[in-house]
Structures are given as structure tokens and as C-alpha cells.
Design a protein around this motif. Structure first.
Motif, short mmCIF file in Angstrom:
data_model
loop_
_atom_site.label_atom_id
_atom_site.label_comp_id
_atom_site.label_asym_id
_atom_site.label_seq_id
_atom_site.Cartn_x
_atom_site.Cartn_y
_atom_site.Cartn_z
N ASP A 1 0.84 -1.20 0.00
CA ASP A 1 0.00 0.00 0.00
C ASP A 1 0.88 1.26 0.00
N LYS A 2 1.91 1.24 0.81
CA LYS A 2 2.82 2.40 0.90
C LYS A 2 3.47 2.70 -0.45
N TRP A 3 3.85 1.66 -1.16
CA TRP A 3 4.57 1.85 -2.42
C TRP A 3 3.68 1.71 -3.66
N GLY A 4 2.38 1.58 -3.46
CA GLY A 4 1.44 1.56 -4.58
C GLY A 4 1.55 0.33 -5.46
N ILE A 5 1.85 -0.82 -4.86
CA ILE A 5 1.99 -2.06 -5.62
C ILE A 5 0.67 -2.82 -5.50
N GLU A 6 -0.26 -2.51 -6.40
CA GLU A 6 -1.62 -3.04 -6.31
C GLU A 6 -1.68 -4.56 -6.39
N ALA A 7 -0.89 -5.17 -7.27
CA ALA A 7 -0.92 -6.63 -7.41
C ALA A 7 -0.47 -7.30 -6.12
N LEU A 8 0.50 -6.73 -5.44
CA LEU A 8 0.98 -7.30 -4.18
C LEU A 8 -0.05 -7.10 -3.06
N LYS A 9 -0.72 -5.97 -3.06
CA LYS A 9 -1.81 -5.75 -2.10
C LYS A 9 -2.89 -6.82 -2.28
N THR A 10 -3.27 -7.03 -3.53
CA THR A 10 -4.31 -8.02 -3.83
C THR A 10 -3.87 -9.42 -3.41
N LEU A 11 -2.64 -9.77 -3.72
CA LEU A 11 -2.12 -11.09 -3.36
C LEU A 11 -2.09 -11.27 -1.85
N SER A 12 -1.62 -10.28 -1.12
CA SER A 12 -1.55 -10.41 0.34
C SER A 12 -2.94 -10.52 0.96
N LEU A 13 -3.90 -9.77 0.43
CA LEU A 13 -5.28 -9.89 0.92
C LEU A 13 -5.85 -11.27 0.61
N HIS A 14 -5.57 -11.75 -0.58
CA HIS A 14 -6.04 -13.08 -0.98
C HIS A 14 -5.48 -14.16 -0.05
N LYS A 15 -4.19 -14.08 0.22
CA LYS A 15 -3.54 -15.10 1.06
C LYS A 15 -4.05 -15.00 2.51
N LEU A 16 -4.22 -13.80 3.02
CA LEU A 16 -4.75 -13.64 4.37
C LEU A 16 -6.17 -14.17 4.44
N HIS A 17 -6.98 -13.86 3.45
CA HIS A 17 -8.36 -14.34 3.41
C HIS A 17 -8.39 -15.86 3.42
N LYS A 18 -7.60 -16.49 2.56
CA LYS A 18 -7.54 -17.96 2.52
C LYS A 18 -7.08 -18.52 3.85
N THR A 19 -6.11 -17.89 4.47
CA THR A 19 -5.61 -18.34 5.77
C THR A 19 -6.69 -18.25 6.83
N LEU A 20 -7.40 -17.13 6.87
CA LEU A 20 -8.47 -16.97 7.86
C LEU A 20 -9.61 -17.96 7.63
#
Length: 141
Positions: free
Chosen positions: A44-63
Motif C-alpha cells: 500500500d505504501k509503495w502503490g503495488i496493487e498486485a501485491l496488495k491483492t495477493l496479500s489480501l487473498h492469502k490472508l483471506h484464505k488463511t483466515l
């Protein structure tokens, strides 16, 4: 002739990206949760949208696969603390990480309410308590 195997790297990446479910109350998932959250904040800080999406996806799957044992409630509380300390409190919308975390909390509130750490977090008030009340109101409407 040189052989360029594209399947092995792809399968390796697929295996590395799988989420592993916890299987006992002794497994501390704090670092797993915070790893995904920290990566989101960095992206988010560096504006890397694909990485934001991936991290949210992985956290969602983990939860989704996470078994919330009584002994592991503090893992979730730490995720909430980190999320609300490192994401913006937006005026007209909710940050995506906050949104994911607050949805999870609303789904698991009947278990979390028995945690002293969670009760302490709610007692502090602030944007987390506000967001939790708003999410709970949506669930009962």
C-alpha cells in the motif's frame, strides 16, 4: 537443443502459494497473519496493487481455514492491533485490510468475546470499536 521446462516452476509456485491449515492449539499463527498484513501495508505504501491483492487473498484464505482455538484468540487480536495501527482511517470507505479483518472478527465474535485481550481491545474504543459496531449492525439488520 536446450529444454525450457515451464511446468516445474509453475507447479513449484503453486505449491508454495497453498495455505496450510492449523491443526492444533499449539500452533501460533501470529507471524503468519502479521506476515500477510505487513506485506499489504508495504504494498500500500509503495502503490503495488498486485501485491496488495495477493496479500489480501492469502490472508483471506488463511483466515478461512484457520481453526480459532481458545488458545489462539490472541493471534487474531494481534492481527487486529497491527491492522488498525498501520492502515488509514478513511472518511467515506474502509481500507481493504481493515475490511477483511473486521469481517472476520464479526464472524468469529462469539468466540472472541471470551478473550481478555479482545475485551481489552474493544474497551480501548477508537476506530476498531466503531467499525466492529457498524459491522455487527449490518449483520443484524
Amino acid at each position: 537443443m536446450k529444454d525450457f521446462d515451464v511446468e516445474t516452476p509453475r507447479l513449484g509456485a503453486l505449491y508454495r502459494c497453498k495455505v496450510r491449515q492449523n491443526t492444533s492449539a499449539e500452533e501460533d499463527y501470529t507471524s503468519v497473519f502479521l506476515g500477510h498484513a505487513r506485506l499489504y501495508v508495504f504494498a500500500d505504501k509503495w502503490g503495488i496493487e498486485a501485491l496488495k491483492t495477493l496479500s489480501l487473498h492469502k490472508l483471506h484464505k488463511t483466515l478461512l481455514t484457520f481453526t480459532l482455538y481458545a488458545a489462539r484468540r490472541s493471534d487474531v487480536v494481534e492481527l487486529v492491533r497491527y491492522t488498525y495501527a498501520h492502515t488509514p482511517d478513511l472518511a467515506h470507505e474502509m481500507d481493504d485490510l481493515r475490511s477483511l479483518v473486521i469481517h472476520y472478527i464479526a464472524c468469529e465474535v462469539t468466540s472472541l468475546v471470551h478473550s481478555l485481550e479482545f475485551a481489552s481491545l474493544v474497551e480501548q474504543g477508537g476506530s476498531f470499536a466503531r467499525d466492529l459496531v457498524q459491522m455487527m449492525m449490518k449483520r443484524i439488520e
